[in-house]
Motif scaffolding. Sequence first.
Motif, PDB file in Angstrom:
ATOM      1  N   LEU A 120     101.135  57.561  14.361  1.00  0.00           N
ATOM      2  CA  LEU A 120     100.653  57.674  12.987  1.00  0.00           C
ATOM      3  C   LEU A 120     101.361  58.804  12.250  1.00  0.00           C
ATOM      4  O   LEU A 120     101.724  59.816  12.867  1.00  0.00           O
ATOM      5  CB  LEU A 120      99.136  57.955  12.970  1.00  0.00           C
ATOM      6  CG  LEU A 120      98.225  56.841  13.472  1.00  0.00           C
ATOM      7  CD1 LEU A 120      96.806  57.358  13.629  1.00  0.00           C
ATOM      8  CD2 LEU A 120      98.265  55.657  12.513  1.00  0.00           C
ATOM      9  N   PRO A 121     101.563  58.678  10.948  1.00  0.00           N
ATOM     10  CA  PRO A 121     102.126  59.786  10.165  1.00  0.00           C
ATOM     11  C   PRO A 121     101.175  60.987  10.226  1.00  0.00           C
ATOM     12  O   PRO A 121      99.951  60.826  10.218  1.00  0.00           O
ATOM     13  CB  PRO A 121     102.201  59.228   8.740  1.00  0.00           C
ATOM     14  CG  PRO A 121     102.110  57.747   8.888  1.00  0.00           C
ATOM     15  CD  PRO A 121     101.288  57.491  10.113  1.00  0.00           C
ATOM     16  N   LEU A 122     101.754  62.185  10.261  1.00  0.00           N
ATOM     17  CA  LEU A 122     100.966  63.413  10.355  1.00  0.00           C
ATOM     18  C   LEU A 122     101.310  64.316   9.176  1.00  0.00           C
ATOM     19  O   LEU A 122     102.485  64.576   8.899  1.00  0.00           O
ATOM     20  CB  LEU A 122     101.256  64.133  11.676  1.00  0.00           C
ATOM     21  CG  LEU A 122     100.542  65.458  11.936  1.00  0.00           C
ATOM     22  CD1 LEU A 122      99.031  65.274  11.907  1.00  0.00           C
ATOM     23  CD2 LEU A 122     100.972  66.028  13.287  1.00  0.00           C
ATOM     24  N   VAL A 123     100.281  64.795   8.473  1.00  0.00           N
ATOM     25  CA  VAL A 123     100.464  65.655   7.314  1.00  0.00           C
ATOM     26  C   VAL A 123      99.847  67.018   7.614  1.00  0.00           C
ATOM     27  O   VAL A 123      98.675  67.102   8.001  1.00  0.00           O
ATOM     28  CB  VAL A 123      99.797  65.063   6.052  1.00  0.00           C
ATOM     29  CG1 VAL A 123     100.089  65.938   4.840  1.00  0.00           C
ATOM     30  CG2 VAL A 123     100.270  63.636   5.818  1.00  0.00           C
ATOM     31  N   ALA A 124     100.633  68.080   7.454  1.00  0.00           N
ATOM     32  CA  ALA A 124     100.137  69.445   7.648  1.00  0.00           C
ATOM     33  C   ALA A 124      99.786  70.026   6.281  1.00  0.00           C
ATOM     34  O   ALA A 124     100.631  70.081   5.389  1.00  0.00           O
ATOM     35  CB  ALA A 124     101.191  70.307   8.344  1.00  0.00           C
ATOM     36  N   VAL A 125      98.551  70.479   6.109  1.00  0.00           N
ATOM     37  CA  VAL A 125      98.021  70.854   4.800  1.00  0.00           C
ATOM     38  C   VAL A 125      97.679  72.338   4.738  1.00  0.00           C
ATOM     39  O   VAL A 125      97.102  72.891   5.679  1.00  0.00           O
ATOM     40  CB  VAL A 125      96.756  70.015   4.473  1.00  0.00           C
ATOM     41  CG1 VAL A 125      96.111  70.487   3.180  1.00  0.00           C
ATOM     42  CG2 VAL A 125      97.109  68.532   4.400  1.00  0.00           C
ATOM     43  N   ASP A 126      98.054  72.944   3.626  1.00  0.00           N
ATOM     44  CA  ASP A 126      97.670  74.332   3.371  1.00  0.00           C
ATOM     45  C   ASP A 126      96.177  74.380   3.050  1.00  0.00           C
ATOM     46  O   ASP A 126      95.691  73.677   2.170  1.00  0.00           O
ATOM     47  CB  ASP A 126      98.477  74.879   2.197  1.00  0.00           C
ATOM     48  CG  ASP A 126      98.234  76.352   1.952  1.00  0.00           C
ATOM     49  OD1 ASP A 126      97.118  76.710   1.543  1.00  0.00           O
ATOM     50  OD2 ASP A 126      99.162  77.156   2.135  1.00  0.00           O
ATOM     51  N   HIS A 127      95.459  75.221   3.782  1.00  0.00           N
ATOM     52  CA  HIS A 127      94.003  75.330   3.618  1.00  0.00           C
ATOM     53  C   HIS A 127      93.601  75.653   2.179  1.00  0.00           C
ATOM     54  O   HIS A 127      92.627  75.109   1.649  1.00  0.00           O
ATOM     55  CB  HIS A 127      93.490  76.425   4.561  1.00  0.00           C
ATOM     56  CG  HIS A 127      92.019  76.682   4.475  1.00  0.00           C
ATOM     57  ND1 HIS A 127      91.090  75.934   5.133  1.00  0.00           N
ATOM     58  CD2 HIS A 127      91.324  77.631   3.779  1.00  0.00           C
ATOM     59  CE1 HIS A 127      89.875  76.393   4.872  1.00  0.00           C
ATOM     60  NE2 HIS A 127      89.985  77.419   4.050  1.00  0.00           N
ATOM     61  N   LEU A 128      94.368  76.524   1.526  1.00  0.00           N
ATOM     62  CA  LEU A 128      94.026  76.938   0.166  1.00  0.00           C
ATOM     63  C   LEU A 128      94.240  75.811  -0.836  1.00  0.00           C
ATOM     64  O   LEU A 128      93.497  75.685  -1.815  1.00  0.00           O
ATOM     65  CB  LEU A 128      94.838  78.176  -0.226  1.00  0.00           C
ATOM     66  CG  LEU A 128      94.626  79.384   0.685  1.00  0.00           C
ATOM     67  CD1 LEU A 128      95.490  80.562   0.233  1.00  0.00           C
ATOM     68  CD2 LEU A 128      93.158  79.789   0.698  1.00  0.00           C
ATOM     69  N   GLU A 129      95.250  74.979  -0.596  1.00  0.00           N
ATOM     70  CA  GLU A 129      95.429  73.808  -1.457  1.00  0.00           C
ATOM     71  C   GLU A 129      94.242  72.857  -1.298  1.00  0.00           C
ATOM     72  O   GLU A 129      93.876  72.149  -2.243  1.00  0.00           O
ATOM     73  CB  GLU A 129      96.737  73.095  -1.131  1.00  0.00           C
ATOM     74  CG  GLU A 129      97.979  73.863  -1.569  1.00  0.00           C
ATOM     75  CD  GLU A 129      99.245  73.045  -1.420  1.00  0.00           C
ATOM     76  OE1 GLU A 129      99.165  71.894  -0.935  1.00  0.00           O
ATOM     77  OE2 GLU A 129     100.314  73.554  -1.788  1.00  0.00           O
TER      78      GLU A 129
END
Length: 334
Positions: A102-111
Amino acid sequence: MILAIETSCDDTCAAVVDDDGGIRSNVISSQGIHDAYGGVVPELAARAHAERCDLVVADALRTAGITLDAVSRVAVTRGPGLVGALLVGLQTAKAIAVARDLPLVAVDHLEGHLLACTLQPVSFEPPFVALVASGGHTFLSHVEDHDRIRELGGTLDDAAGEAIDKGARLLGLPYPGGPALEALARDGDPEAFAFPTGAKVQGLDCSFSGLKTSLLYKVRDLGEAEATARRADLAASYQRAVVETLAVRVERALRSTGVDRLAVGGGVAANGPLRERLRAMPADVAIPERALCTDNAAMIAAVARFRPALAPDEVAGLEAYATGQRPPAATAAR
């Protein structure tokens, strides 16, 4: 469907959100093991995440009424946060994504806090000015679009949430201090004491260290007996100072940008008096429900709808994000 995982601090969170921002599930497992220490103990937090992360993910899928077969991408908080805590979430998300291709997206917590308001039923879309106020961060941004975010100002020292927790401790209240301070303040007079708000200081930056010191001196000068007798007044006046410090900067940000739309996020946005003060402004104001203001995984999925998936070399070195770096392979490739 997006499966999101958030483990940046002491809440183990997983959520399922669809591409339209509809929340199918949003599970938050609060550890409840740090109260005796007056703050989060990183090692204990990491261990607790490791014990419950799989269970929370399973609960989120079950609540959403789906299995992993229905998941189209995985999202995970990459930071900022406690390194050990972040690693648990990153490794869990990586394992699911790799095993299921599956595609994996790493996200900034503050965003996540910035875009939590884009989820249903609020569905508040850019452009808008955003205030994020939490235990570790306090800043104002101009969100021109989902991927065009410009910081306008922030705290020069302590975060608003940290100031509230420390103020609560000075008044002998238990951890976490925010809810306890707000509850005590309901019986107090917010005009009883004058605490600094920096209203005369120009600009969009703010400071809370002097406010904490002011409370410390006030408690000392009153003496133990009178300070105890007037705890509710002290709490109400101190809380008002925190609220006004933020509100003044928000008003300036709205004027300077010419934007009449405001979104609010972060744990401090759960504070009742702050919500009331900001909603009274002459602007279109969006404040998510309290469960979406504190740490949660639905807000991580909200951002993942607008961010590209990681490349294979980035997935391979995903854990590097926990230390505030990009994966080594991805950095070299750039």
